[in-house]
Design a protein around this motif. Structure first.
Motif, mmCIF file in Angstrom:
data_model
loop_
_atom_site.group_PDB
_atom_site.id
_atom_site.type_symbol
_atom_site.label_atom_id
_atom_site.label_comp_id
_atom_site.label_asym_id
_atom_site.label_seq_id
_atom_site.Cartn_x
_atom_site.Cartn_y
_atom_site.Cartn_z
ATOM 1 N N ARG A 135 -96.183 2.906 33.864
ATOM 2 C CA ARG A 135 -95.010 3.695 33.485
ATOM 3 C C ARG A 135 -95.374 4.973 32.755
ATOM 4 N N ALA A 136 -96.396 4.929 31.934
ATOM 5 C CA ALA A 136 -96.779 6.099 31.152
ATOM 6 C C ALA A 136 -97.049 7.306 32.042
ATOM 7 N N GLY A 137 -97.759 7.093 33.144
ATOM 8 C CA GLY A 137 -98.061 8.195 34.051
ATOM 9 C C GLY A 137 -96.879 8.570 34.928
ATOM 10 N N ILE A 138 -96.119 7.565 35.374
ATOM 11 C CA ILE A 138 -95.012 7.814 36.289
ATOM 12 C C ILE A 138 -93.890 8.592 35.616
ATOM 13 N N GLN A 139 -93.607 8.292 34.332
ATOM 14 C CA GLN A 139 -92.553 9.032 33.642
ATOM 15 C C GLN A 139 -92.882 10.519 33.560
ATOM 16 N N GLY A 140 -94.159 10.857 33.595
ATOM 17 C CA GLY A 140 -94.542 12.266 33.616
ATOM 18 C C GLY A 140 -94.046 12.968 34.863
ATOM 19 N N TRP A 141 -94.046 12.232 35.980
ATOM 20 C CA TRP A 141 -93.519 12.801 37.223
ATOM 21 C C TRP A 141 -92.024 13.100 37.082
ATOM 22 N N LEU A 142 -91.297 12.180 36.474
ATOM 23 C CA LEU A 142 -89.866 12.413 36.268
ATOM 24 C C LEU A 142 -89.636 13.618 35.363
ATOM 25 N N SER A 143 -90.430 13.733 34.317
ATOM 26 C CA SER A 143 -90.278 14.864 33.396
ATOM 27 C C SER A 143 -90.593 16.190 34.081
ATOM 28 N N SER A 315 -95.871 15.864 29.076
ATOM 29 C CA SER A 315 -95.389 14.526 29.412
ATOM 30 C C SER A 315 -96.381 13.813 30.320
ATOM 31 N N THR A 316 -96.903 14.541 31.290
ATOM 32 C CA THR A 316 -97.905 13.956 32.189
ATOM 33 C C THR A 316 -99.193 13.634 31.433
ATOM 34 N N LEU A 317 -99.613 14.547 30.570
ATOM 35 C CA LEU A 317 -100.821 14.331 29.773
ATOM 36 C C LEU A 317 -100.660 13.149 28.831
ATOM 37 N N SER A 318 -99.471 12.983 28.263
ATOM 38 C CA SER A 318 -99.258 11.902 27.300
ATOM 39 C C SER A 318 -99.435 10.536 27.948
ATOM 40 N N GLY A 319 -99.105 10.431 29.245
ATOM 41 C CA GLY A 319 -99.303 9.164 29.935
ATOM 42 C C GLY A 319 -100.761 8.752 29.939
ATOM 43 N N ARG A 320 -101.641 9.684 30.230
ATOM 44 C CA ARG A 320 -103.074 9.390 30.236
ATOM 45 C C ARG A 320 -103.600 9.159 28.824
ATOM 46 N N LEU A 321 -103.062 9.927 27.878
ATOM 47 C CA LEU A 321 -103.529 9.809 26.493
ATOM 48 C C LEU A 321 -103.157 8.451 25.909
ATOM 49 N N SER A 372 -91.254 12.675 23.342
ATOM 50 C CA SER A 372 -90.132 12.019 24.022
ATOM 51 C C SER A 372 -90.616 10.993 25.030
ATOM 52 N N THR A 373 -91.648 11.331 25.790
ATOM 53 C CA THR A 373 -92.184 10.390 26.774
ATOM 54 C C THR A 373 -92.791 9.172 26.094
ATOM 55 N N THR A 374 -93.515 9.394 25.016
ATOM 56 C CA THR A 374 -94.150 8.282 24.304
ATOM 57 C C THR A 374 -93.109 7.343 23.709
ATOM 58 N N PHE A 375 -92.086 7.900 23.068
ATOM 59 C CA PHE A 375 -91.031 7.065 22.498
ATOM 60 C C PHE A 375 -90.335 6.245 23.585
ATOM 61 N N LEU A 376 -90.052 6.886 24.729
ATOM 62 C CA LEU A 376 -89.351 6.191 25.816
ATOM 63 C C LEU A 376 -90.193 5.060 26.386
ATOM 64 N N ILE A 377 -91.470 5.321 26.648
ATOM 65 C CA ILE A 377 -92.344 4.298 27.229
ATOM 66 C C ILE A 377 -92.528 3.144 26.252
ATOM 67 N N ALA A 378 -92.674 3.457 24.975
ATOM 68 C CA ALA A 378 -92.827 2.400 23.970
ATOM 69 C C ALA A 378 -91.599 1.504 23.933
ATOM 70 N N VAL A 379 -90.415 2.109 24.033
ATOM 71 C CA VAL A 379 -89.168 1.330 24.030
ATOM 72 C C VAL A 379 -89.068 0.466 25.284
ATOM 73 N N GLN A 380 -89.306 1.060 26.448
ATOM 74 C CA GLN A 380 -89.189 0.307 27.700
ATOM 75 C C GLN A 380 -90.184 -0.845 27.768
ATOM 76 N N ASN A 381 -91.389 -0.627 27.294
ATOM 77 C CA ASN A 381 -92.412 -1.668 27.365
ATOM 78 C C ASN A 381 -92.193 -2.782 26.353
#
Length: 484
Positions: A135-143, A315-321, A372-381
């Motif tokens: 999800r971390a990487g995929i949400q970057g695509w949405l962003s 957002s894309t970078l945060s997925g990898r980070l 924003s991406t990190t907060f969202l992924i943390a919540v979803q997971n």
């Protein structure tokens, strides 16, 4: 439905494309309509109602976001997505046929009611078919869709109104939405939790009253005057009744498991802060560029576009980070970037170039995209499947609420400073932004007004900086671990 079953879904790439199309449809709506509004107002009239075209859309969208999130958990993602998207497309078609500004406002309200389903449900659908680690990487695509829309939207809107009827601005989304629904109908396997509960209608009513009263008071404070305080009181009273009802309801709109999770609470607070901080640049940086620097609307739009470019890249970078470090480290890094970018706004001065403002906007965009991406992924997971829809929706709702609150607070700060510094001037910002009024001022008066407006805007940016520091504090409350 388990995570293993989710990742076993075939044709996931087509589901992702369908979600990106839906997200693009919602993202471009904001920029393409804003570009076309001067033409629409010229034809329909009703300039005094101009603000409501945007406010009513945001209001109905914000009201409906948490309701769609809960319905998605109870009725299934696909069905609720189709309901919301169909309502959005119906509103879009009706907007194009609006014979007057009052009708356009009404149809924008319908459009907003549908838009409330698109952002949270596309993010939820993606979370359903990809594993926590993916999800971390995929949400970057949405962003990234938002970055494309920020560039394509204004250009498309300008081209349409120059060569065709303004109605096409609203209709251009219809085929995009239909294709997205057809793709999800074909490839997304419907699923829902084990619950057989019905929607909490009484709680929904109190929620809608609370949000409607609060956002109307925030968005239209200047127009409403003392009535804004009355609406604020209504919001407080209905919020009290909502909390009281939720504690007793057998099927609460916001299940208690949400508020027992530190990660979910932190994710919502983080997005509330991001939404508020974002308005420091979105609403007031164009005022600086056009009023203080004497730039054109195109230059102001170009500077803002830098924020929209930085957001999806980060957002894309945060997925990898996240996969290499942790949720907390990534969120804290994003918060530091947000602080740095907002601090750059405080260093703006009358002779600053437009490019300098663009750099500040880019840095702010990277900070917002990462946090924003990190907060969202943390919540979803951290959310179970049965409440993932409402958890995702709550994050989106928090950002919308933060945007409205940030606009109101910073607008009040600006107006207070202008009243103290330029009491003899009526609407000094308009005086230096309207070319005819600007040229009518003597050189000495013009420089004086510009200097005082610049100082007033610095106070707005200072408030935005304080808000940005709050995101760093909230980031400490999400897990210091990697997505698994």
């Amino acid at each position: 439905m388990t995570e293993t079953a989710h990742t076993g879904v075939s044709h996931r790439h087509w589901i992702l494309i369908a979600a990106m199309l839906a997200m693009f449809m919602a993202a471009i709506e904001v920029t393409i309509v804003a570009t076309a509004m001067p033409t629409i107002v010229a034809e329909l009239g009703g300039f005094s109602q101009f603000g409501w075209v945007f406010s009513v859309y945001l209001l109905t969208q914000a009201v409906s976001v948490p309701l769609y999130g809960r319905l998605a958990d109870l009725w299934g993602r696909k069905r609720v997505f189709f309901i919301g998207t169909s309502l959005f497309l119906l509103g879009s078609v009706l907007c194009g046929f609006a014979p007057a500004m009052s009708w356009l406002i009404l149809f924008r309200a319908v459009q907003g009611l549908g838009a409330g389903a698109i952002m949270p449900l596309t993010a939820t659908i993606i979370a359903d078919v990809y594993s926590p680690k993916e999800r971390a990487g995929i949400q970057g695509w949405l962003s990234s869709v938002w970055g494309v829309a920020a560039v394509v939207g204004p250009l498309t809107g300008a081209w349409i109104v120059a060569h065709f009827s303004w109605s096409l601005v609203f209709w251009v989304n219809v085929p995009v939405g239909i294709v997205s629904m057809l793709m999800l109908a074909r490839w997304f396997p419907e699923s829902r939790g084990e619950t057989r509960q019905r929607l909490n209608l009484a709680g929904s009513g109190w929620l809608m009253l609370t949000v409607s009263a609060l956002l109307t008071a925030l968005l239209q404070a200047q127009l409403l005057g003392n009535w804004a305080f009355v609406l604020s009181g209504v919001a407080i009273l209905s919020a009290f009744m909502l909390v009281r009802h939720e504690k007793r309801a057998p099927a609460p709109l916001f299940p208690l498991v949400i508020w027992r999770s530190r990660t979910i609470v932190a994710g919502n607070l983080g997005n509330l802060i991001i939404g508020a901080a974002m308005m420091g640049i979105s609403a007031f940086l164009p005022t600086w560029i056009q009023g203080v620097n004497g730039g054109t609307p195109l230059q102001a739009g170009s500077a803002l576009a830098m924020m929209s470019i930085g957001w999806p890249l980060a957002s894309t970078l945060s997925g990898r980070l996240m996969l290499r470090t942790s949720y907390r480290f990534t969120a804290q890094l994003g918060s530091l970037l947000l602080i740095a970018g907002t601090a750059l706004l405080l260093t703006l001065h009358v002779d600053s170039g437009i490019s300098y403002a663009g750099v500040a906007a880019f840095v702010i965009g990277t900070g917002m995209g990462m946090t924003s991406t990190t907060f969202l992924i943390a919540v979803q997971n951290s959310a179970e499947f049965s409440v993932r829809g409402i958890c995702t929706a709550s994050v989106m709702f928090s950002r919308l609420l933060g945007s409205a609150a940030g606009t109101a607070v910073m607008g009040a700060v600006l107006n207070y400073n202008l009243a103290q510094r330029l009491p003899q001037h009526d609407d000094p910002v308009q005086q230096i932004m309207a070319q005819a009024q600007r040229e009518a001022l003597s050189q000495g008066s013009l420089q004086h007004v510009i200097g005082e407006v610049a100082s007033s805007l610095h106070w707005v940016f200072a408030v935005s900086l304080v808000i940005a520091f709050a995101s760093l504090a909230v980031a400490r409350f999400i897990p210091a671990k990697k997505p698994e």
